[in-house]
Enzyme design. Structure first.
Site, PDB file in Angstrom:
ATOM      1  N   HIS A 271       0.837  -1.208   0.000  1.00 19.16           N
ATOM      2  CA  HIS A 271       0.000   0.000   0.000  1.00 19.16           C
ATOM      3  C   HIS A 271       0.871   1.257   0.000  1.00 19.16           C
ATOM      4  O   HIS A 271       0.690   2.160  -0.826  1.00 19.16           O
ATOM      5  CB  HIS A 271      -0.908  -0.024   1.230  1.00 19.16           C
ATOM      6  CG  HIS A 271      -1.703   1.221   1.449  1.00 19.16           C
ATOM      7  ND1 HIS A 271      -3.057   1.298   1.187  1.00 19.16           N
ATOM      8  CD2 HIS A 271      -1.351   2.459   1.905  1.00 19.16           C
ATOM      9  CE1 HIS A 271      -3.491   2.510   1.467  1.00 19.16           C
ATOM     10  NE2 HIS A 271      -2.472   3.235   1.906  1.00 19.16           N
ATOM     11  N   GLU A 272       1.818   1.309   0.931  1.00 21.39           N
ATOM     12  CA  GLU A 272       2.668   2.500   1.042  1.00 21.39           C
ATOM     13  C   GLU A 272       3.587   2.653  -0.161  1.00 21.39           C
ATOM     14  O   GLU A 272       3.976   3.774  -0.507  1.00 21.39           O
ATOM     15  CB  GLU A 272       3.487   2.439   2.333  1.00 21.39           C
ATOM     16  CG  GLU A 272       2.659   2.414   3.608  1.00 21.39           C
ATOM     17  CD  GLU A 272       1.700   3.581   3.727  1.00 21.39           C
ATOM     18  OE1 GLU A 272       2.007   4.667   3.190  1.00 21.39           O
ATOM     19  OE2 GLU A 272       0.639   3.412   4.356  1.00 21.39           O
TER      20      GLU A 272
ATOM     21  N   HIS B 131       1.962   4.948  -2.669  1.00 21.28           N
ATOM     22  CA  HIS B 131       2.151   6.369  -2.349  1.00 21.28           C
ATOM     23  C   HIS B 131       3.576   6.815  -2.678  1.00 21.28           C
ATOM     24  O   HIS B 131       3.790   7.881  -3.262  1.00 21.28           O
ATOM     25  CB  HIS B 131       1.894   6.604  -0.854  1.00 21.28           C
ATOM     26  CG  HIS B 131       0.463   6.407  -0.439  1.00 21.28           C
ATOM     27  ND1 HIS B 131      -0.604   6.956  -1.122  1.00 21.28           N
ATOM     28  CD2 HIS B 131      -0.085   5.743   0.620  1.00 21.28           C
ATOM     29  CE1 HIS B 131      -1.725   6.625  -0.515  1.00 21.28           C
ATOM     30  NE2 HIS B 131      -1.437   5.889   0.539  1.00 21.28           N
TER      31      HIS B 131
END
Length: 428
Positions: free
Chosen positions: A22-23, A26
């Site tokens: 997920h990170e 980003h």
């Protein structure tokens, strides 16, 4: 016991990978758009391990309940006219200014052009949406691989189990028949496990769905042909009328024809259309569960107090890991089936992470996405009416709301954690 511990460990690290994945979304998009990222962390609290890159610190922290990347310039500076105003002692304004000051202190003069708020709204939207969509991509990839490569268990026209007797729809689940319970029509007619039903009342049987609908709509004595040991045998059961849940609404019961057997299942590999339909259904079901999260609080409190916990009750990282351990130790399924169950459970967690993070609330990613959309719409309206550019949307002013939402999520997470420890969800 060893398999349970191994399953917990495997699933736990699978969850950590999902957070890191997920990170990574980003991180990659932020760097792509020139935003400086100072930290990439999996977990919160004390740092267990870290390595300093060229400009980003990569590490793992002690509390594995999430992760984050730290981008410089998340909030725009004060407008010039705000500097001359009298400072307010209101707690909410102090929160805003403290947050703004903390962000400003991270920006060095040489990085002043690399701040997050300076990017166009569509770029900020992509950066914030990339994290949840990484979870969605992982979930869809897992589900599609399983459905197309391994298959989905579907009922067939082969008899799997024959009911010995007829019980009311609300009777407890038991294999024993009461002495006064009537034999099921299937048992009376001599239907056996392994029989393949080829026709029913003179009509060829092509699928389980067709056969089920035909049986429910029939009554009285019927004829059916089954293939048994290479031979075709004709049976003449007399159907009963009984109350059974509706197919499209299990909460409601209707009076239907009843034969009394359960179909066998077989793994069927799905095509692209089947995968899309199945994944769409999973997403819809998961979205409904996310919406129902607040209503689950009484069940969680009751579970902590010792009441029976529902199997669809929310679970956290501890509860999900325990379920992974139970799946791996489930000796009534093959090793391949257990592994498939584990990866599908992990895919479901990733789908939940996607949907929760897309909620339009700060500090969730969806809150920043909503802010970027609002800024874009506000600027377009100003352009249409030839008004001055209103500038970037100041998300710092929403920090009191973000703190309140964070407290709610922390409290809910603690409630789930306690329930997972004292009264965990178990596989049936």
């Amino acid at each position: 016991m060893i398999l349970v511990v191994l399953g917990i460990a495997i699933f736990f690290f699978g969850l950590l990978f999902s957070i890191a994945w997920h990170e990574l979304g980003h991180l990659a998009t932020a760097k792509m758009f020139g935003v400086k990222v100072t930290q990439y962390m999996v977990g919160f609290g004390r740092t267990l391990f870290s390595r300093q890159g060229r400009e980003t610190e990569y590490g793992v922290k002690a509390i594995p309940l999430g992760g984050y990347i730290r981008m410089i310039g998340m909030f725009p500076p004060k407008k010039d006219e705000e500097y001359g105003r009298t400072a307010s002692s209101a707690p909410w304004r102090a929160m805003v200014e403290d947050a703004r000051q903390a962000v400003a202190e991270e920006v060095r003069p040489e990085d002043s052009h690399r701040q997050f708020y300076q990017r166009k709204p569509w770029k900020r939207l992509i950066v914030m949406a990339a994290g949840p969509f990484m979870n969605l991509i992982l979930a869809v990839g897992i589900f599609a691989s399983v459905l197309m490569g391994y298959g989905q268990a579907e009922p067939t026209t082969t008899v799997g189990e024959v009911s010995k007797c007829v019980l009311p729809a609300d009777a407890p689940n038991t294999q024993r028949c009461p002495p006064d319970a009537p034999l099921s029509p299937a048992a009376q007619a001599g239907l056996r496990p392994g029989d393949e039903i080829v026709s029913f009342n003179g009509q060829p049987v092509r699928s389980w769905e067709q056969l089920r609908s035909t049986i429910r709509d029939s009554s009285g004595t019927v004829s059916m042909v089954v293939e048994r040991g290479g031979e075709r045998v004709t049976l003449t059961p007399t159907l009963m009328q009984t109350q059974r849940p509706k197919i499209d609404d299990p909460e409601e019961t209707v009076r239907v024809g009843f034969l009394g057997f359960a179909p066998d299942t077989a793994l069927v590999r799905q095509d692209i259309a089947g995968v899309a339909d199945r994944i769409g259904g999973i997403i819809g079901m998961t979205a409904q569960k996310v919406v129902e999260l607040p209503s689950e609080v009484p069940d969680l409190v009751g579970a902590i107090a010792g009441q029976e916990r529902e199997q669809d009750s929310p679970v956290g990282i501890v509860g999900a890991s325990r379920l992974g351990g139970q799946v791996l130790s489930y000796d009534e399924a093959s090793v391949s089936a257990r592994l498939i169950m584990m990866v599908q459970l992990l895919a479901g967690v990733n789908l939940s992470l996607f949907l929760i993070n897309m909620l339009p609330l700060l500090p969730l990613d969806g809150g920043h996405i909503a802010g970027a959309l609002w800024e874009s719409a506000r600027r377009k309206v100003a352009w249409l009416f030839r008004r001055p550019d209103p500038g970037p949307f100041d998300t710092a002013k929403l920090m009191p709301l973000a703190y309140a939402v964070s407290l709610v999520f922390i409290a809910y997470s603690l409630l789930v954690l306690v329930a997972d420890i004292v009264n965990p969800v178990t596989l049936s």
